[in-house]
Design a protein around this motif. Structure first.
Motif, PDB file in Angstrom:
ATOM      1  N   PRO A 172       0.726  -1.067   0.044  1.00  0.00           N
ATOM      2  CA  PRO A 172      -0.024  -0.216   0.107  1.00  0.00           C
ATOM      3  C   PRO A 172       0.657   1.281  -0.107  1.00  0.00           C
ATOM      4  N   LYS A 173       1.924   1.175   0.463  1.00  0.00           N
ATOM      5  CA  LYS A 173       3.001   2.467   0.421  1.00  0.00           C
ATOM      6  C   LYS A 173       3.991   2.341  -0.566  1.00  0.00           C
ATOM      7  N   GLN A 174       4.051   3.382  -1.575  1.00  0.00           N
ATOM      8  CA  GLN A 174       4.922   3.442  -2.493  1.00  0.00           C
ATOM      9  C   GLN A 174       6.425   3.426  -1.983  1.00  0.00           C
ATOM     10  N   HIS A 175       7.386   2.719  -3.032  1.00  0.00           N
ATOM     11  CA  HIS A 175       8.714   2.727  -3.084  1.00  0.00           C
ATOM     12  C   HIS A 175       9.116   2.371  -1.557  1.00  0.00           C
ATOM     13  N   GLN A 176       8.711   1.376  -0.885  1.00  0.00           N
ATOM     14  CA  GLN A 176       9.225   0.682   0.290  1.00  0.00           C
ATOM     15  C   GLN A 176       8.771  -0.541   0.264  1.00  0.00           C
ATOM     16  N   ILE A 177       9.318  -1.654   0.995  1.00  0.00           N
ATOM     17  CA  ILE A 177       8.999  -2.920   1.532  1.00  0.00           C
ATOM     18  C   ILE A 177       8.722  -2.723   2.942  1.00  0.00           C
ATOM     19  N   SER A 178       7.442  -2.941   3.201  1.00  0.00           N
ATOM     20  CA  SER A 178       6.916  -2.693   4.743  1.00  0.00           C
ATOM     21  C   SER A 178       7.185  -3.968   5.660  1.00  0.00           C
ATOM     22  N   ARG A 179       7.133  -3.930   6.592  1.00  0.00           N
ATOM     23  CA  ARG A 179       6.832  -4.982   7.665  1.00  0.00           C
ATOM     24  C   ARG A 179       5.645  -6.037   7.124  1.00  0.00           C
ATOM     25  N   SER A 180       4.629  -5.446   6.783  1.00  0.00           N
ATOM     26  CA  SER A 180       3.607  -6.270   6.653  1.00  0.00           C
ATOM     27  C   SER A 180       3.677  -7.062   5.195  1.00  0.00           C
ATOM     28  N   ASN A 181       4.616  -6.261   4.136  1.00  0.00           N
ATOM     29  CA  ASN A 181       4.893  -7.178   2.969  1.00  0.00           C
ATOM     30  C   ASN A 181       6.075  -8.241   3.434  1.00  0.00           C
ATOM     31  N   GLY A 182       6.852  -8.090   4.543  1.00  0.00           N
ATOM     32  CA  GLY A 182       7.750  -9.090   5.073  1.00  0.00           C
ATOM     33  C   GLY A 182       6.990 -10.249   5.463  1.00  0.00           C
ATOM     34  N   PHE A 183       5.839 -10.078   6.122  1.00  0.00           N
ATOM     35  CA  PHE A 183       4.998 -11.084   6.556  1.00  0.00           C
ATOM     36  C   PHE A 183       4.607 -11.817   5.438  1.00  0.00           C
ATOM     37  N   VAL A 184       4.011 -11.018   4.234  1.00  0.00           N
ATOM     38  CA  VAL A 184       3.414 -11.727   3.257  1.00  0.00           C
ATOM     39  C   VAL A 184       4.845 -12.848   2.557  1.00  0.00           C
ATOM     40  N   LEU A 185       5.870 -12.261   2.147  1.00  0.00           N
ATOM     41  CA  LEU A 185       6.730 -12.950   1.681  1.00  0.00           C
ATOM     42  C   LEU A 185       7.253 -14.185   2.753  1.00  0.00           C
ATOM     43  N   LEU A 186       7.213 -14.032   3.954  1.00  0.00           N
ATOM     44  CA  LEU A 186       7.655 -15.011   4.624  1.00  0.00           C
ATOM     45  C   LEU A 186       6.569 -16.271   4.596  1.00  0.00           C
ATOM     46  N   ILE A 187       5.344 -15.933   4.565  1.00  0.00           N
ATOM     47  CA  ILE A 187       4.031 -16.864   4.597  1.00  0.00           C
ATOM     48  C   ILE A 187       4.003 -17.675   3.270  1.00  0.00           C
ATOM     49  N   GLY A 188       4.537 -16.786   2.149  1.00  0.00           N
ATOM     50  CA  GLY A 188       4.672 -17.532   0.817  1.00  0.00           C
ATOM     51  C   GLY A 188       5.824 -18.379   0.786  1.00  0.00           C
ATOM     52  N   TYR A 189       6.833 -17.965   1.303  1.00  0.00           N
ATOM     53  CA  TYR A 189       7.944 -19.160   1.606  1.00  0.00           C
ATOM     54  C   TYR A 189       7.425 -20.537   2.416  1.00  0.00           C
ATOM     55  N   GLY A 190       7.032 -19.940   3.488  1.00  0.00           N
ATOM     56  CA  GLY A 190       6.060 -21.126   4.257  1.00  0.00           C
ATOM     57  C   GLY A 190       5.327 -22.174   3.296  1.00  0.00           C
ATOM     58  N   ILE A 191       4.599 -21.570   2.615  1.00  0.00           N
ATOM     59  CA  ILE A 191       3.638 -22.219   1.752  1.00  0.00           C
ATOM     60  C   ILE A 191       4.514 -23.291   0.692  1.00  0.00           C
ATOM     61  N   PHE A 192       5.606 -22.633   0.072  1.00  0.00           N
ATOM     62  CA  PHE A 192       6.419 -23.294  -0.710  1.00  0.00           C
ATOM     63  C   PHE A 192       6.975 -24.472  -0.187  1.00  0.00           C
ATOM     64  N   ILE A 193       7.729 -24.217   1.068  1.00  0.00           N
ATOM     65  CA  ILE A 193       8.243 -25.167   1.660  1.00  0.00           C
ATOM     66  C   ILE A 193       7.385 -26.543   1.836  1.00  0.00           C
ATOM     67  N   PHE A 194       6.346 -26.116   2.666  1.00  0.00           N
ATOM     68  CA  PHE A 194       5.211 -27.041   2.939  1.00  0.00           C
ATOM     69  C   PHE A 194       4.904 -27.811   1.663  1.00  0.00           C
ATOM     70  N   LEU A 195       4.588 -27.320   0.489  1.00  0.00           N
ATOM     71  CA  LEU A 195       4.237 -28.069  -0.852  1.00  0.00           C
ATOM     72  C   LEU A 195       5.509 -28.933  -1.217  1.00  0.00           C
ATOM     73  N   VAL A 196       7.068 -28.417  -0.947  1.00  0.00           N
ATOM     74  CA  VAL A 196       7.957 -29.267  -1.361  1.00  0.00           C
ATOM     75  C   VAL A 196       7.973 -30.484  -0.715  1.00  0.00           C
ATOM     76  N   PHE A 197       7.784 -30.616   0.770  1.00  0.00           N
ATOM     77  CA  PHE A 197       7.756 -31.810   1.529  1.00  0.00           C
ATOM     78  C   PHE A 197       6.502 -32.642   1.497  1.00  0.00           C
ATOM     79  N   THR A 198       5.424 -31.980   0.984  1.00  0.00           N
ATOM     80  CA  THR A 198       4.041 -32.886   0.983  1.00  0.00           C
ATOM     81  C   THR A 198       3.663 -33.375  -0.394  1.00  0.00           C
ATOM     82  N   GLN A 199       4.127 -32.651  -1.582  1.00  0.00           N
ATOM     83  CA  GLN A 199       3.908 -33.042  -2.677  1.00  0.00           C
ATOM     84  C   GLN A 199       4.704 -34.168  -3.197  1.00  0.00           C
TER      85      GLN A 199
END
Length: 313
Positions: free
Chosen positions: A286-313
């Motif tokens: 929502p804020k231009q020209h910066q990666i906010s803390r909330s963006n950081g949580f989104v990236l971390l959650i996305g990575y968690g989903i990727f790792i989950f799929l790697v180990f379960t598929q």
């Protein structure tokens, strides 16, 4: 004993990250170029060394899946895990250079890697040479632009009088600590994963990739904690470009790397491209020209989903 190797590896990686940040800031004074560029060259090269050694050893020892998945998994971890955690430590400002040069180059390298692998299910000498040549051309353009547009940023002014000799010592200590730290961490992680009976492909895209990305995590979190945010983002974007251009480029120039695991082309590499592409909407919303803390949580959650799929598929 595996757990001991992991702990020792983490300790060395933190020390290595500290020395590399000091050296890179000092170099920005000496060379009159921005800290962002130093982060994309000196720090990125040093923190990409573990990926290079792991991929080269894997290719030469007959484990091509590790060679490719190590880089693909590491690039995913750099954005999802490392950038996510770094942004949570503190929001990261993004300058125009990111949109005009660094992000487009990272996307081009990612798409080029997919094309080369999809075309004939292998990475040959000419393709590796093209990737490495493109990396050299990118660094040339980056350094020319930096000389014309020196950024003024708040840093520890005492580093302006550090001698070249001390800078080199810091780089050597930092590089050595990162190298041995990564070796020990990966060794311990592989032993622990083997006990759990995990496949080579899964180990390479998750455990080994995370292990070789810890140098980026250490360097970036330390830089963010010290408010050296330019180095944090520059280090990660530069490392992803280095991983493809130098790690896979040089490795395939020495030995052709065949695709032996189908999920590399059907799943993993698409995750790598997606994590790279999502940075633009995250930065602008929502804020231009910066990666906010909330963006950081989104990236971390996305990575968690990727790792989950790697180990379960």
């Amino acid at each position: 004993m595996s757990f001991v190797w992991v702990i020792l590896g983490f300790m060395l990686l933190v020390v290595g990250g500290e020395f590399l940040v000091r050296a890179s800031v000092a170099l920005s004074f000496k060379l009159s170029i921005s800290k962002f560029v130093i982060g994309m060259t000196v720090v990125s090269f040093a923190t990409s060394a573990p990926e290079l050694l792991v991929s080269l050893n894997a290719a030469l020892s007959g484990s091509p899946a590790i060679a490719i998945n190590n880089v693909v998994g590491s690039n995913i971890a750099n954005i999802g895990l490392v950038l996510g955690i770094t942004a949570i430590v503190g929001s990261i400002a993004v300058d125009k250079t990111f949109y005009k040069l660094n992000w487009p180059v990272m996307m081009l390298f990612s798409i080029a890697l997919y094309y080369f692998l999809y075309n004939d299910s292998q990475l040959i000498f000419l393709e590796g040479f093209a990737l490495f040549g493109a990396l050299i051309a990118f660094l040339y353009v980056l350094l020319r632009r930096a000389k014309k547009d020196v950024e003024v940023e708040e840093v520890d002014e005492t580093l302006a009088i550090v001698s070249y000799f001390k800078i080199m010592i810091w780089l050597i200590i930092g590089g050595a600590a990162l190298y041995f730290g990564s070796e020990w961490l990966v060794k311990g992680a592989i032993d622990l994963a083997a006990i759990l009976g995990v496949s080579e492909a899964v180990i390479s895209v998750s455990v080994i990739a995370i292990g070789t990305s810890v140098p980026e995590l250490a360097a970036s979190v330390i830089a963010a904690a010290k408010k050296e945010k330019a180095i944090s983002l520059g280090n990660l974007i530069g490392s992803n470009i280095f991983n493809i251009g130098s790690v896979l480029g040089l490795t395939s120039m020495i030995k052709t790397i065949p695709v032996t695991e189908p999920q590399i082309l059907t799943r993993d590499i698409f995750w790598m491209i997606a994590f790279s592409a999502i940075l633009i909407p995250l930065i602008l919303i929502p804020k231009q020209h910066q990666i906010s803390r909330s963006n950081g949580f989104v990236l971390l959650i996305g990575y968690g989903i990727f790792i989950f799929l790697v180990f379960t598929q």
